[in-house]
Write an enzyme that holds these catalytic residues in place. Structure first.
Site, PDB file in Angstrom:
ATOM      1  N   GLU A 350     -14.917  26.442 -37.397  1.00  0.00           N
ATOM      2  CA  GLU A 350     -15.638  25.121 -37.963  1.00  0.00           C
ATOM      3  C   GLU A 350     -16.992  25.012 -38.548  1.00  0.00           C
ATOM      4  OE1 GLU A 350     -14.678  23.513 -33.167  1.00  0.00           O
ATOM      5  OE2 GLU A 350     -16.607  25.096 -33.185  1.00  0.00           O
ATOM      6  N   CYS A 351     -17.045  24.281 -39.368  1.00  0.00           N
ATOM      7  CA  CYS A 351     -18.499  23.723 -40.130  1.00  0.00           C
ATOM      8  C   CYS A 351     -18.919  25.077 -40.559  1.00  0.00           C
ATOM      9  CB  CYS A 351     -19.682  22.736 -39.019  1.00  0.00           C
ATOM     10  SG  CYS A 351     -21.008  21.875 -40.073  1.00  0.00           S
TER      11      CYS A 351
END
Length: 485
Positions: A350-351
């Site tokens: 994620e991210c």
């Protein structure tokens, strides 16, 4: 963790008229002050947040859990709250933005709605900078805007001396009929420096404990803790909520995207990158993996020589841009990670994890090589390139989610893809910016990496799917010994 069967939970919510009013510093101080009185405190954070939650967790000495009515259903919020609050303790919940702020006209995702759901007394933190009697008008407006919102007291923040404090206090108590529970003077901003629209992550703040001690001292000195405790203990009993699911929602065994159907309760080793570069994890996500039988192996992309023998890898968000030089310099770890990804190691990122898996990260015309799992070049910009809640639909085959699955999450990133093949993305965006165009979720090998952060209690398919992929990988591979890069 086994949920408590008690329905009597002393609790309070700290809110404000807007973001930046000092809620987090106040929450930290109250948590520390209550602990100094011998009370056990469970911290909660309203809204999709990791940085403030990290400070609250450090102050309380235990994990801070998220209560977000966009990511979670009302029933799940009640279940999670009752599962995580400590018997004989007190729950301190920090709101986000202004008390009535949300994503729609009805305020369905606001702190006020959370307060009504939890029947939790609200204390407003009021920034009194350059104002006196008008503060009372603002509080009265909040009371009248929705009389069902249980606003029970206020705390004045950033006051300028006793005369200023007395004038504001008298105005509020006369016009609004609720108590002023204390007043905090203006703090030295260097103790809680801000970045990325919030407080800096605690691992990057070497004076974190000193700052918490200072906030605790101020709260103990300037607040009426006895009255605050009385408000929290006056909260009515909550009806017993259902237990949290043992292992989330199991994907259909007919799902063509997940070909290996193993029991999600089987034990696997799942690596988690957790260091000052990657620190954004909801504790609920880690607990969901453990409930499904995972043993979590915490690793550092900054310090490990190579990726150890794990069955899957979870890389959360963080700030790889502030650690780009060190991440790039650890060539052996990057190489071992890329090799294992190419062999089919299941990876969910994620991210910040997405950025690290890319080909390189461009910062002020300097190109830093990253893990090279994804053929993406990321650039860093001065303004956010994505910020807020997201909604995605899995519309292409991928290892984790059946096609048609709707995912709700959030994003906050200053980076964006400046070179990225769109054809390998697996999510279409209904809300939010995503990775490229109206797409997110780059998929290659058995890796899915996305800008969107998800919450395991709001996306119950995620943890069992990661476990199944880990079991499938372990069953078909030749066991690895520790690599040397």
């Amino acid at each position: 963790m086994q949920p408590s069967t008690y329905a009597d939970f002393p609790r309070l919510i700290l809110s404000a008229l807007r973001g930046g009013a000092g809620k987090t510093t106040l929450s930290i101080g109250i948590i520390g002050a209550l602990k100094s009185l011998g009370r056990s405190v469970t911290p909660f954070k309203k809204g999709p947040d990791y940085i403030d939650a990290g400070w609250l967790a450090l102050a309380a000495g235990r994990p801070c859990y998220n209560l977000d009515s966009y990511l979670l259903s009302r029933e799940t919020i009640l279940s999670s709250f009752q599962a995580h609050v400590m018997p004989e303790g007190i729950a301190v919940i920090e709101g986000n933005r202004g008390i009535y702020d949300g994503i729609d006209m009805e305020g369905s995702t606001s702190t006020a709605e959370l307060a009504k759901l939890l029947q939790a007394p609200v204390i407003l933190c009021l920034d009194c900078t350059k104002t006196t009697r008008t503060v009372a008008a603002a509080v009265l407006g909040c009371q009248m805007f929705d009389p069902e919102t249980p606003i029970r007291g206020v705390i004045l923040n950033r006051t300028s001396g006793k005369r200023h404090e007395r004038m504001v206090q008298k105005s509020i108590e006369y016009h609004c009929g609720i108590p002023v529970l204390g007043a905090l003077p203006r703090l030295d901003e260097q103790r809680f420096p801000e970045r990325h629209m919030g407080l800096v992550p605690t691992p990057e703040h070497p004076w974190a404990r000193q700052a918490i001690e200072e906030a605790t001292r101020l709260a103990s000195t300037h607040l009426d803790l006895k009255w605050i405790l009385e408000l929290a203990e006056a909260a009515p009993d909550l009806p017993a909520a259902p237990l949290l699911p043992e292992c989330g929602k199991t994907p259909s065994k007919n799902d063509p995207n997940i070909s290996d159907h193993h029991s999600p309760r089987s034990s696997v080793n799942i690596g988690v990158l957790q260091d000052s570069a990657f620190q954004f994890y909801y504790p609920e996500n880690l607990e969901a993996l453990e409930r499904c039988g995972a043993t979590l192996v915490f690793l550092s992309a900054l310090d490990e020589a190579s990726l150890p023998d794990v069955d899957a890898l979870y890389i959360g968000g963080g700030f790889p841009e502030t650690h780009a030089e060190r991440l790039a310099a650890n060539v052996s770890f990057r190489s071992s990670l890329r090799k294992r990804a190419e062999e089919g190691l299941p990876i969910y990122a994620e991210c910040g994890g997405l950025m690290y898996l890319g080909e390189s990260l461009l910062i002020r015309d300097v190109r830093y090589p990253m893990a090279g799992v994804l053929p993406i070049v990321f650039g860093l910009f001065k303004r956010p390139q994505g910020h807020g809640y997201t909604e995605m639909v899995a519309d292409r085959p991928n290892p984790f989610f059946p096609e048609g699955t709707v995912l709700k999450g959030h994003e906050f990133h200053y980076s964006k893809a400046i070179e990225c093949p769109e054809g390998q993305t697996v999510f279409s965006m209904r809300r939010g910016s995503g990775l490229i165009g109206d797409r997110d979720g780059f998929c290659i090998h058995r890796t899915v990496a996305t800008y969107t952060h998800i919450h395991a209690l709001g996306t119950p398919e995620w943890a069992p799917s990661l476990i199944r992929n880990a079991l499938a990988y372990r069953s078909r591979r030749i066991p690895h010994s520790h690599e040397n890069g």
